[in-house]
Design a protein around this motif. Structure first.
Motif, PDB file in Angstrom:
ATOM      1  N   ALA A 145       0.837  -1.214   0.000  1.00  7.20           N
ATOM      2  CA  ALA A 145       0.000   0.000   0.000  1.00  7.20           C
ATOM      3  C   ALA A 145       0.867   1.258   0.000  1.00  7.20           C
ATOM      4  CB  ALA A 145      -0.928  -0.003   1.214  1.00  7.20           C
ATOM      5  N   ALA A 146       2.033   1.198   0.615  1.00 10.01           N
ATOM      6  CA  ALA A 146       2.906   2.371   0.698  1.00 10.01           C
ATOM      7  C   ALA A 146       3.556   2.688  -0.648  1.00 10.01           C
ATOM      8  CB  ALA A 146       3.987   2.145   1.751  1.00 10.01           C
ATOM      9  N   ILE A 147       3.974   1.653  -1.391  1.00 15.23           N
ATOM     10  CA  ILE A 147       4.741   1.860  -2.623  1.00 15.23           C
ATOM     11  C   ILE A 147       3.978   2.670  -3.680  1.00 15.23           C
ATOM     12  CG2 ILE A 147       5.701   0.643  -4.622  1.00 15.23           C
ATOM     13  CD1 ILE A 147       6.828  -1.431  -2.638  1.00 15.23           C
ATOM     14  N   PRO A 148       2.692   2.358  -3.984  1.00 13.81           N
ATOM     15  CA  PRO A 148       1.988   3.166  -4.997  1.00 13.81           C
ATOM     16  C   PRO A 148       1.882   4.644  -4.628  1.00 13.81           C
ATOM     17  CG  PRO A 148       0.789   1.125  -4.553  1.00 13.81           C
ATOM     18  CD  PRO A 148       1.861   1.229  -3.517  1.00 13.81           C
ATOM     19  N   ILE A 149       1.712   4.945  -3.356  1.00 14.30           N
ATOM     20  CA  ILE A 149       1.646   6.346  -2.918  1.00 14.30           C
ATOM     21  C   ILE A 149       2.965   7.040  -3.205  1.00 14.30           C
ATOM     22  CG2 ILE A 149       1.397   7.876  -0.918  1.00 14.30           C
ATOM     23  CD1 ILE A 149      -0.427   5.722   0.332  1.00 14.30           C
ATOM     24  N   LEU A 150       4.068   6.379  -2.830  1.00 15.73           N
ATOM     25  CA  LEU A 150       5.391   6.954  -3.059  1.00 15.73           C
ATOM     26  C   LEU A 150       5.695   7.080  -4.551  1.00 15.73           C
ATOM     27  CD1 LEU A 150       7.292   4.978  -0.275  1.00 15.73           C
ATOM     28  CD2 LEU A 150       6.801   7.434  -0.269  1.00 15.73           C
ATOM     29  N   GLU A 151       5.283   6.095  -5.336  1.00 15.46           N
ATOM     30  CA  GLU A 151       5.498   6.150  -6.787  1.00 15.46           C
ATOM     31  C   GLU A 151       4.788   7.367  -7.388  1.00 15.46           C
ATOM     32  OE1 GLU A 151       7.319   4.570  -8.832  1.00 15.46           O
ATOM     33  OE2 GLU A 151       7.577   2.466  -8.310  1.00 15.46           O
ATOM     34  N   ASP A 152       3.528   7.584  -7.000  1.00 16.43           N
ATOM     35  CA  ASP A 152       2.774   8.736  -7.515  1.00 16.43           C
ATOM     36  C   ASP A 152       3.452  10.055  -7.119  1.00 16.43           C
ATOM     37  OD1 ASP A 152       0.919   7.095  -8.700  1.00 16.43           O
ATOM     38  OD2 ASP A 152      -0.566   7.271  -7.091  1.00 16.43           O
ATOM     39  N   LEU A 153       3.910  10.128  -5.881  1.00 12.56           N
ATOM     40  CA  LEU A 153       4.586  11.338  -5.421  1.00 12.56           C
ATOM     41  C   LEU A 153       5.869  11.587  -6.205  1.00 12.56           C
ATOM     42  CD1 LEU A 153       4.162  10.933  -1.560  1.00 12.56           C
ATOM     43  CD2 LEU A 153       3.259  12.814  -2.928  1.00 12.56           C
TER      44      LEU A 153
END
Length: 458
Positions: A145-153
């Motif tokens: 769940a953390a990785i997609p947020i960081l990728e978008d950022l």
């Protein structure tokens, strides 16, 4: 009639969705006409275009309109007044404090509540809340769940390479991919980010040190010890001159891991002990705990192991990680404590630690779960309970086959092979495990290993 100079409170009913809607609603509420908002520089027709959403006013024009409506620029732009925005800032700061204190679930809830109203936030506040949300998810072990947020950022056009946010997100992405087992992507991100920093023409900065330290850890996990060693040689002098205690400690920590893998245990112990002293000067409780855990692990690997000192360090680390660590941190600590108790001959205590590690890791497949099962297998062999030992050993080998090659996988295959050879009395299974270790390390089985096993068979 004018409302100039009078600040009004806004309720939920006063908050239409767009800037033009809010201006029109407040104008009607005060009994004003469009001409009342016009001025020498702003025509009535321009006010009409603003209210219809066809024009976006400049900051000076918006400030003039806000004054005439007795409102604030923040309310007209976002639908929330300065008081509400101040509360949001406080809420985000509260979430960040919760993260520092290890209240990761509470932090996640706080950031999620803030982001539920993101339409009323500016870009910097949204980014800050998203970074907090991703950090909380990572600490809770929810890497997927953390990785997609960081990728978008990280893909945001407004995120400038070399900025504090850019570096923080790059380091987090590198770390999350590594901890999820995708070492290749972790290294690609770290190398690309480090190259971007180098392209800025700066001397080695704190950002280089933070990124480089994370990349060193990924090289180590992949078994690329030469690159890790060379990067450490570049970063250590810079960290001495520029780095904070935490950054310098992280560089020495990873350099210690590399030295240990290169068979230089005395050098590794010296580097990690120095890292521990540096981080103890700072206020990062999690880093200090991880260093104590790492130092305890190295003491157990020494030619002259010191399980008592290792246990003392590991128990101190465990106490801190229970407050500020994540599930992986605690599981690693439990496995090392199992090794310490095993070295001291305390079989039941060792079993309890290894079982707690498995419980912390849950049902998601992890290489770390393989380590815990292999550790349990060895303990049960030593307890003279071969049936239980074989059950865990077979489960460890079965699970490890599903993971891609990495340094950690190689070490686990070697450990499983040693257990089959020393305790399981099954040279065929030992040979298969050693084959997998060599394959994971990227080399073919050597005739020397076959000859060694053939001698053992005799």
């Amino acid at each position: 009639m004018s409302a100039e100079g009078v600040q009004v409170e806004h309720t939920e009913a006063d908050a239409p969705t767009g800037l033009g809607d809010r201006i029109r609603a407040l104008r009607a509420r005060h009994g004003l006409k469009q001409q009342d908002l016009a001025s020498q520089d702003v025509s009535i027709s321009y006010i009409s275009l603003i209210e219809s959403g066809k024009r976006t006013p400049s900051e000076p024009v918006l400030s003039t309109i806000a004054n005439k409506l007795g409102s604030s620029v923040e309310y007209l732009r976002t639908g929330r007044d300065a008081h509400e925005l101040g509360e949001t800032h406080i809420k985000v700061a509260f979430g960040e404090m919760a993260l520092r204190n290890g209240a990761n679930g509470e932090a996640l809830q706080t950031f999620s509540e803030v982001l539920a109203h993101r339409a009323a936030l500016d870009t910097s506040m949204i980014r800050r809340a998203l970074v907090g949300q991703a950090t909380a998810l990572e600490k809770l072990g929810r890497l997927e769940a953390a990785i997609p947020i960081l990728e978008d950022l990280f893909r945001e056009p407004s995120l400038a390479a070399g900025s504090d946010d850019w570096c923080r997100i790059a380091v987090a992405l590198c770390r999350c991919y590594r901890n999820s087992g995708d070492i290749t992507v972790s290294i690609e991100i770290g190398e690309r980010a480090l190259a971007e920093l180098d392209s800025l023409g700066l001397d080695v900065t704190m950002d280089h040190i933070q990124l480089g330290s994370s990349l060193m850890a990924s090289y180590y996990m992949r078994g690329d010890l030469t690159r890790a060693h060379l990067l450490g040689e570049r970063l250590i002098p810079a960290s001495e001159a520029e780095g904070s205690y935490a950054a310098r400690g992280a560089v020495y920590w990873n350099a210690g891991l590399v030295a240990n893998s290169r068979g230089k245990l005395p050098e590794a112990l010296a580097l990690v002990e120095r890292a521990l002293a540096m981080m103890a000067e700072g206020d990062n409780q999690r880093h200090v705990a991880q260093l104590k855990m790492n130092f305890g692990y190295l003491l157990l690997q020494s030619d002259l192991p010191d399980p008592d000192r290792a246990k003392e360090l590991l128990e101190a680390a465990q106490q801190s990680l229970a407050e500020v660590g994540n599930a992986d941190d605690l599981a690693r600590c439990e496995i090392s404590l199992a090794d310490a108790e095993k070295a001291l001959g305390h079989w039941d205590e060792a079993v309890a630690h290894a079982e707690r590690a498995l419980g912390l890791l849950g049902t998601e497949p992890r290489v770390l779960s393989t380590s815990a099962r292999a550790t349990l297998a060895e303990i049960y062999f030593l307890k003279q309970e071969p049936d239980r030992a074989l059950k865990y050993l077979k489960a460890a080998a079965r699970q490890l086959r599903h993971f891609p090659p990495s340094h950690e996988a190689t070490l686990n295959w070697r450990y499983i092979g040693d257990l089959w050879q020393r305790h399981g009395n099954d040279i065929h299974e030992a040979l298969k495990a050693y084959d997998m270790a060599l394959s994971s390390a990227g080399v073919a089985r050597t005739a020397h290993l076959q000859a060694t096993l053939a001698d053992d068979r005799r």
